[in-house]
Scaffold this active site. Structure first.
Site, PDB file in Angstrom:
ATOM      1  N   ASP A  10       0.797  -1.244   0.000  1.00 41.54           N
ATOM      2  CA  ASP A  10       0.000   0.000   0.000  1.00 41.54           C
ATOM      3  C   ASP A  10       0.828   1.291   0.000  1.00 41.54           C
ATOM      4  O   ASP A  10       0.511   2.232   0.747  1.00 41.54           O
ATOM      5  CB  ASP A  10      -0.937   0.023   1.220  1.00 41.54           C
ATOM      6  N   ASP A  48      -4.614  -0.742  -1.846  1.00 40.82           N
ATOM      7  CA  ASP A  48      -5.920  -0.517  -1.234  1.00 40.82           C
ATOM      8  C   ASP A  48      -6.832   0.049  -2.324  1.00 40.82           C
ATOM      9  O   ASP A  48      -6.456   1.008  -3.003  1.00 40.82           O
ATOM     10  CB  ASP A  48      -5.755   0.495  -0.081  1.00 40.82           C
ATOM     11  N   HIS A  50     -10.741   0.884  -2.632  1.00 38.16           N
ATOM     12  CA  HIS A  50     -12.092   0.943  -2.076  1.00 38.16           C
ATOM     13  C   HIS A  50     -13.091   1.567  -3.051  1.00 38.16           C
ATOM     14  O   HIS A  50     -12.782   2.589  -3.674  1.00 38.16           O
ATOM     15  CB  HIS A  50     -12.111   1.785  -0.798  1.00 38.16           C
ATOM     16  N   HIS A  54     -17.480   3.026   0.974  1.00 39.21           N
ATOM     17  CA  HIS A  54     -17.063   1.767   1.617  1.00 39.21           C
ATOM     18  C   HIS A  54     -17.476   1.741   3.091  1.00 39.21           C
ATOM     19  O   HIS A  54     -17.476   2.782   3.765  1.00 39.21           O
ATOM     20  CB  HIS A  54     -15.550   1.588   1.494  1.00 39.21           C
ATOM     21  N   HIS A  83     -10.604   7.064   1.751  1.00 37.63           N
ATOM     22  CA  HIS A  83      -9.245   6.984   1.208  1.00 37.63           C
ATOM     23  C   HIS A  83      -9.158   5.888   0.142  1.00 37.63           C
ATOM     24  O   HIS A  83      -9.957   4.962   0.135  1.00 37.63           O
ATOM     25  CB  HIS A  83      -8.222   6.700   2.322  1.00 37.63           C
ATOM     26  N   LYS A 108      -7.066  -4.899  -2.741  1.00 35.13           N
ATOM     27  CA  LYS A 108      -7.821  -5.359  -1.577  1.00 35.13           C
ATOM     28  C   LYS A 108      -8.748  -4.256  -1.083  1.00 35.13           C
ATOM     29  O   LYS A 108      -8.526  -3.085  -1.363  1.00 35.13           O
ATOM     30  CB  LYS A 108      -6.883  -5.827  -0.475  1.00 35.13           C
ATOM     31  N   CYS A 153      -1.769  -2.731   7.778  1.00 35.34           N
ATOM     32  CA  CYS A 153      -1.711  -3.636   6.635  1.00 35.34           C
ATOM     33  C   CYS A 153      -0.423  -4.460   6.580  1.00 35.34           C
ATOM     34  O   CYS A 153      -0.451  -5.628   6.205  1.00 35.34           O
ATOM     35  CB  CYS A 153      -1.930  -2.861   5.347  1.00 35.34           C
TER      36      CYS A 153
END
Length: 204
Positions: A10, A48, A50, A54, A83, A108, A153
């Site tokens: 990330d 990441d 999203h 989310h 984010h 993810k 993470c």
């Protein structure tokens, strides 16, 4: 060297200074991570990713503030500022990251109803990302993790990696943490107890 891989967690704009969920000094690790990428035969990145709205965003829960905790069907969930929304500038890798060598990018957190810290599992600890199978098919059994954030993470990825039977090292000097209510110390202790090798070449 063929059975070792570097996993860069990330290293995205929203987690770097100026981003929506900035980790202090997050951009400082970029030159070191680039050096590790250059020296690694196999490189994998996580991103990441999203959707807007989310369920881990505080903005999705009226009256809730970022960094509060709520109960979700899969357990406690920290609420975050919006984010790494898919396709946004914040979701892009840091512009200084030499990421083009990556053989795989694992995205993810793209399921609206569940967050995902680990590179291996969503936060229900049962929905797999497919990374473990990919690594096993490639004959990779030893992992070095770097990136953001140490206590979320990176740590959850490392704990899952060990649980899945991978030899796992975290380069702490190539990570930065959020440290939410002492989370950095807690997660470093958890990694150590689980058998993750913790290296910090700054203190050598």
């Amino acid at each position: 060297m063929a059975e070792e891989a570097l996993i860069v967690i990330d290293l995205q704009n929203d987690f770097c200074p100026g981003g929506a969920l900035a980790v202090t000094g997050g951009d400082e690790i970029v030159p070191l991570v680039n050096d590790l990428i250059r020296r690694s035969e196999h490189v994998i990145l996580t991103q990441d990713w999203h959707p807007a709205g989310h369920s881990s965003f505080a903005s999705s829960h009226p009256g809730k503030q970022p960094f509060e905790t709520i109960e979700m069907p899969y357990g406690p969930q920290t609420l975050w500022p919006d984010h790494c929304i898919q396709g946004s500038l914040g979701s892009d890798f840091h512009s200084g990251l030499a990421w083009t060598k990556a053989e795989l990018v694992i995205r993810k957190g793209f399921r609206t109803a569940i967050d995902s810290y680990s590179a291996f599992f969503e936060n229900d600890h049962t929905t797999q990302t497919g990374l473990a199978g990919y690594l096993r098919e490639r004959g990779i059994d030893s992992l070095t993790l770097v990136g953001l954030a140490t206590d979320f993470c990176v740590a959850f990825s490392a704990l899952d990696a060990v649980k899945l039977g991978f030899r796992t090292t975290v380069r702490l000097d190539a990570c930065r943490g959020i440290d939410l209510n002492g989370s950095l110390e807690t997660m470093i202790a958890r990694m150590r107890e689980a058998g993750v090798t913790l290296e910090d070449h700054l203190s050598d």
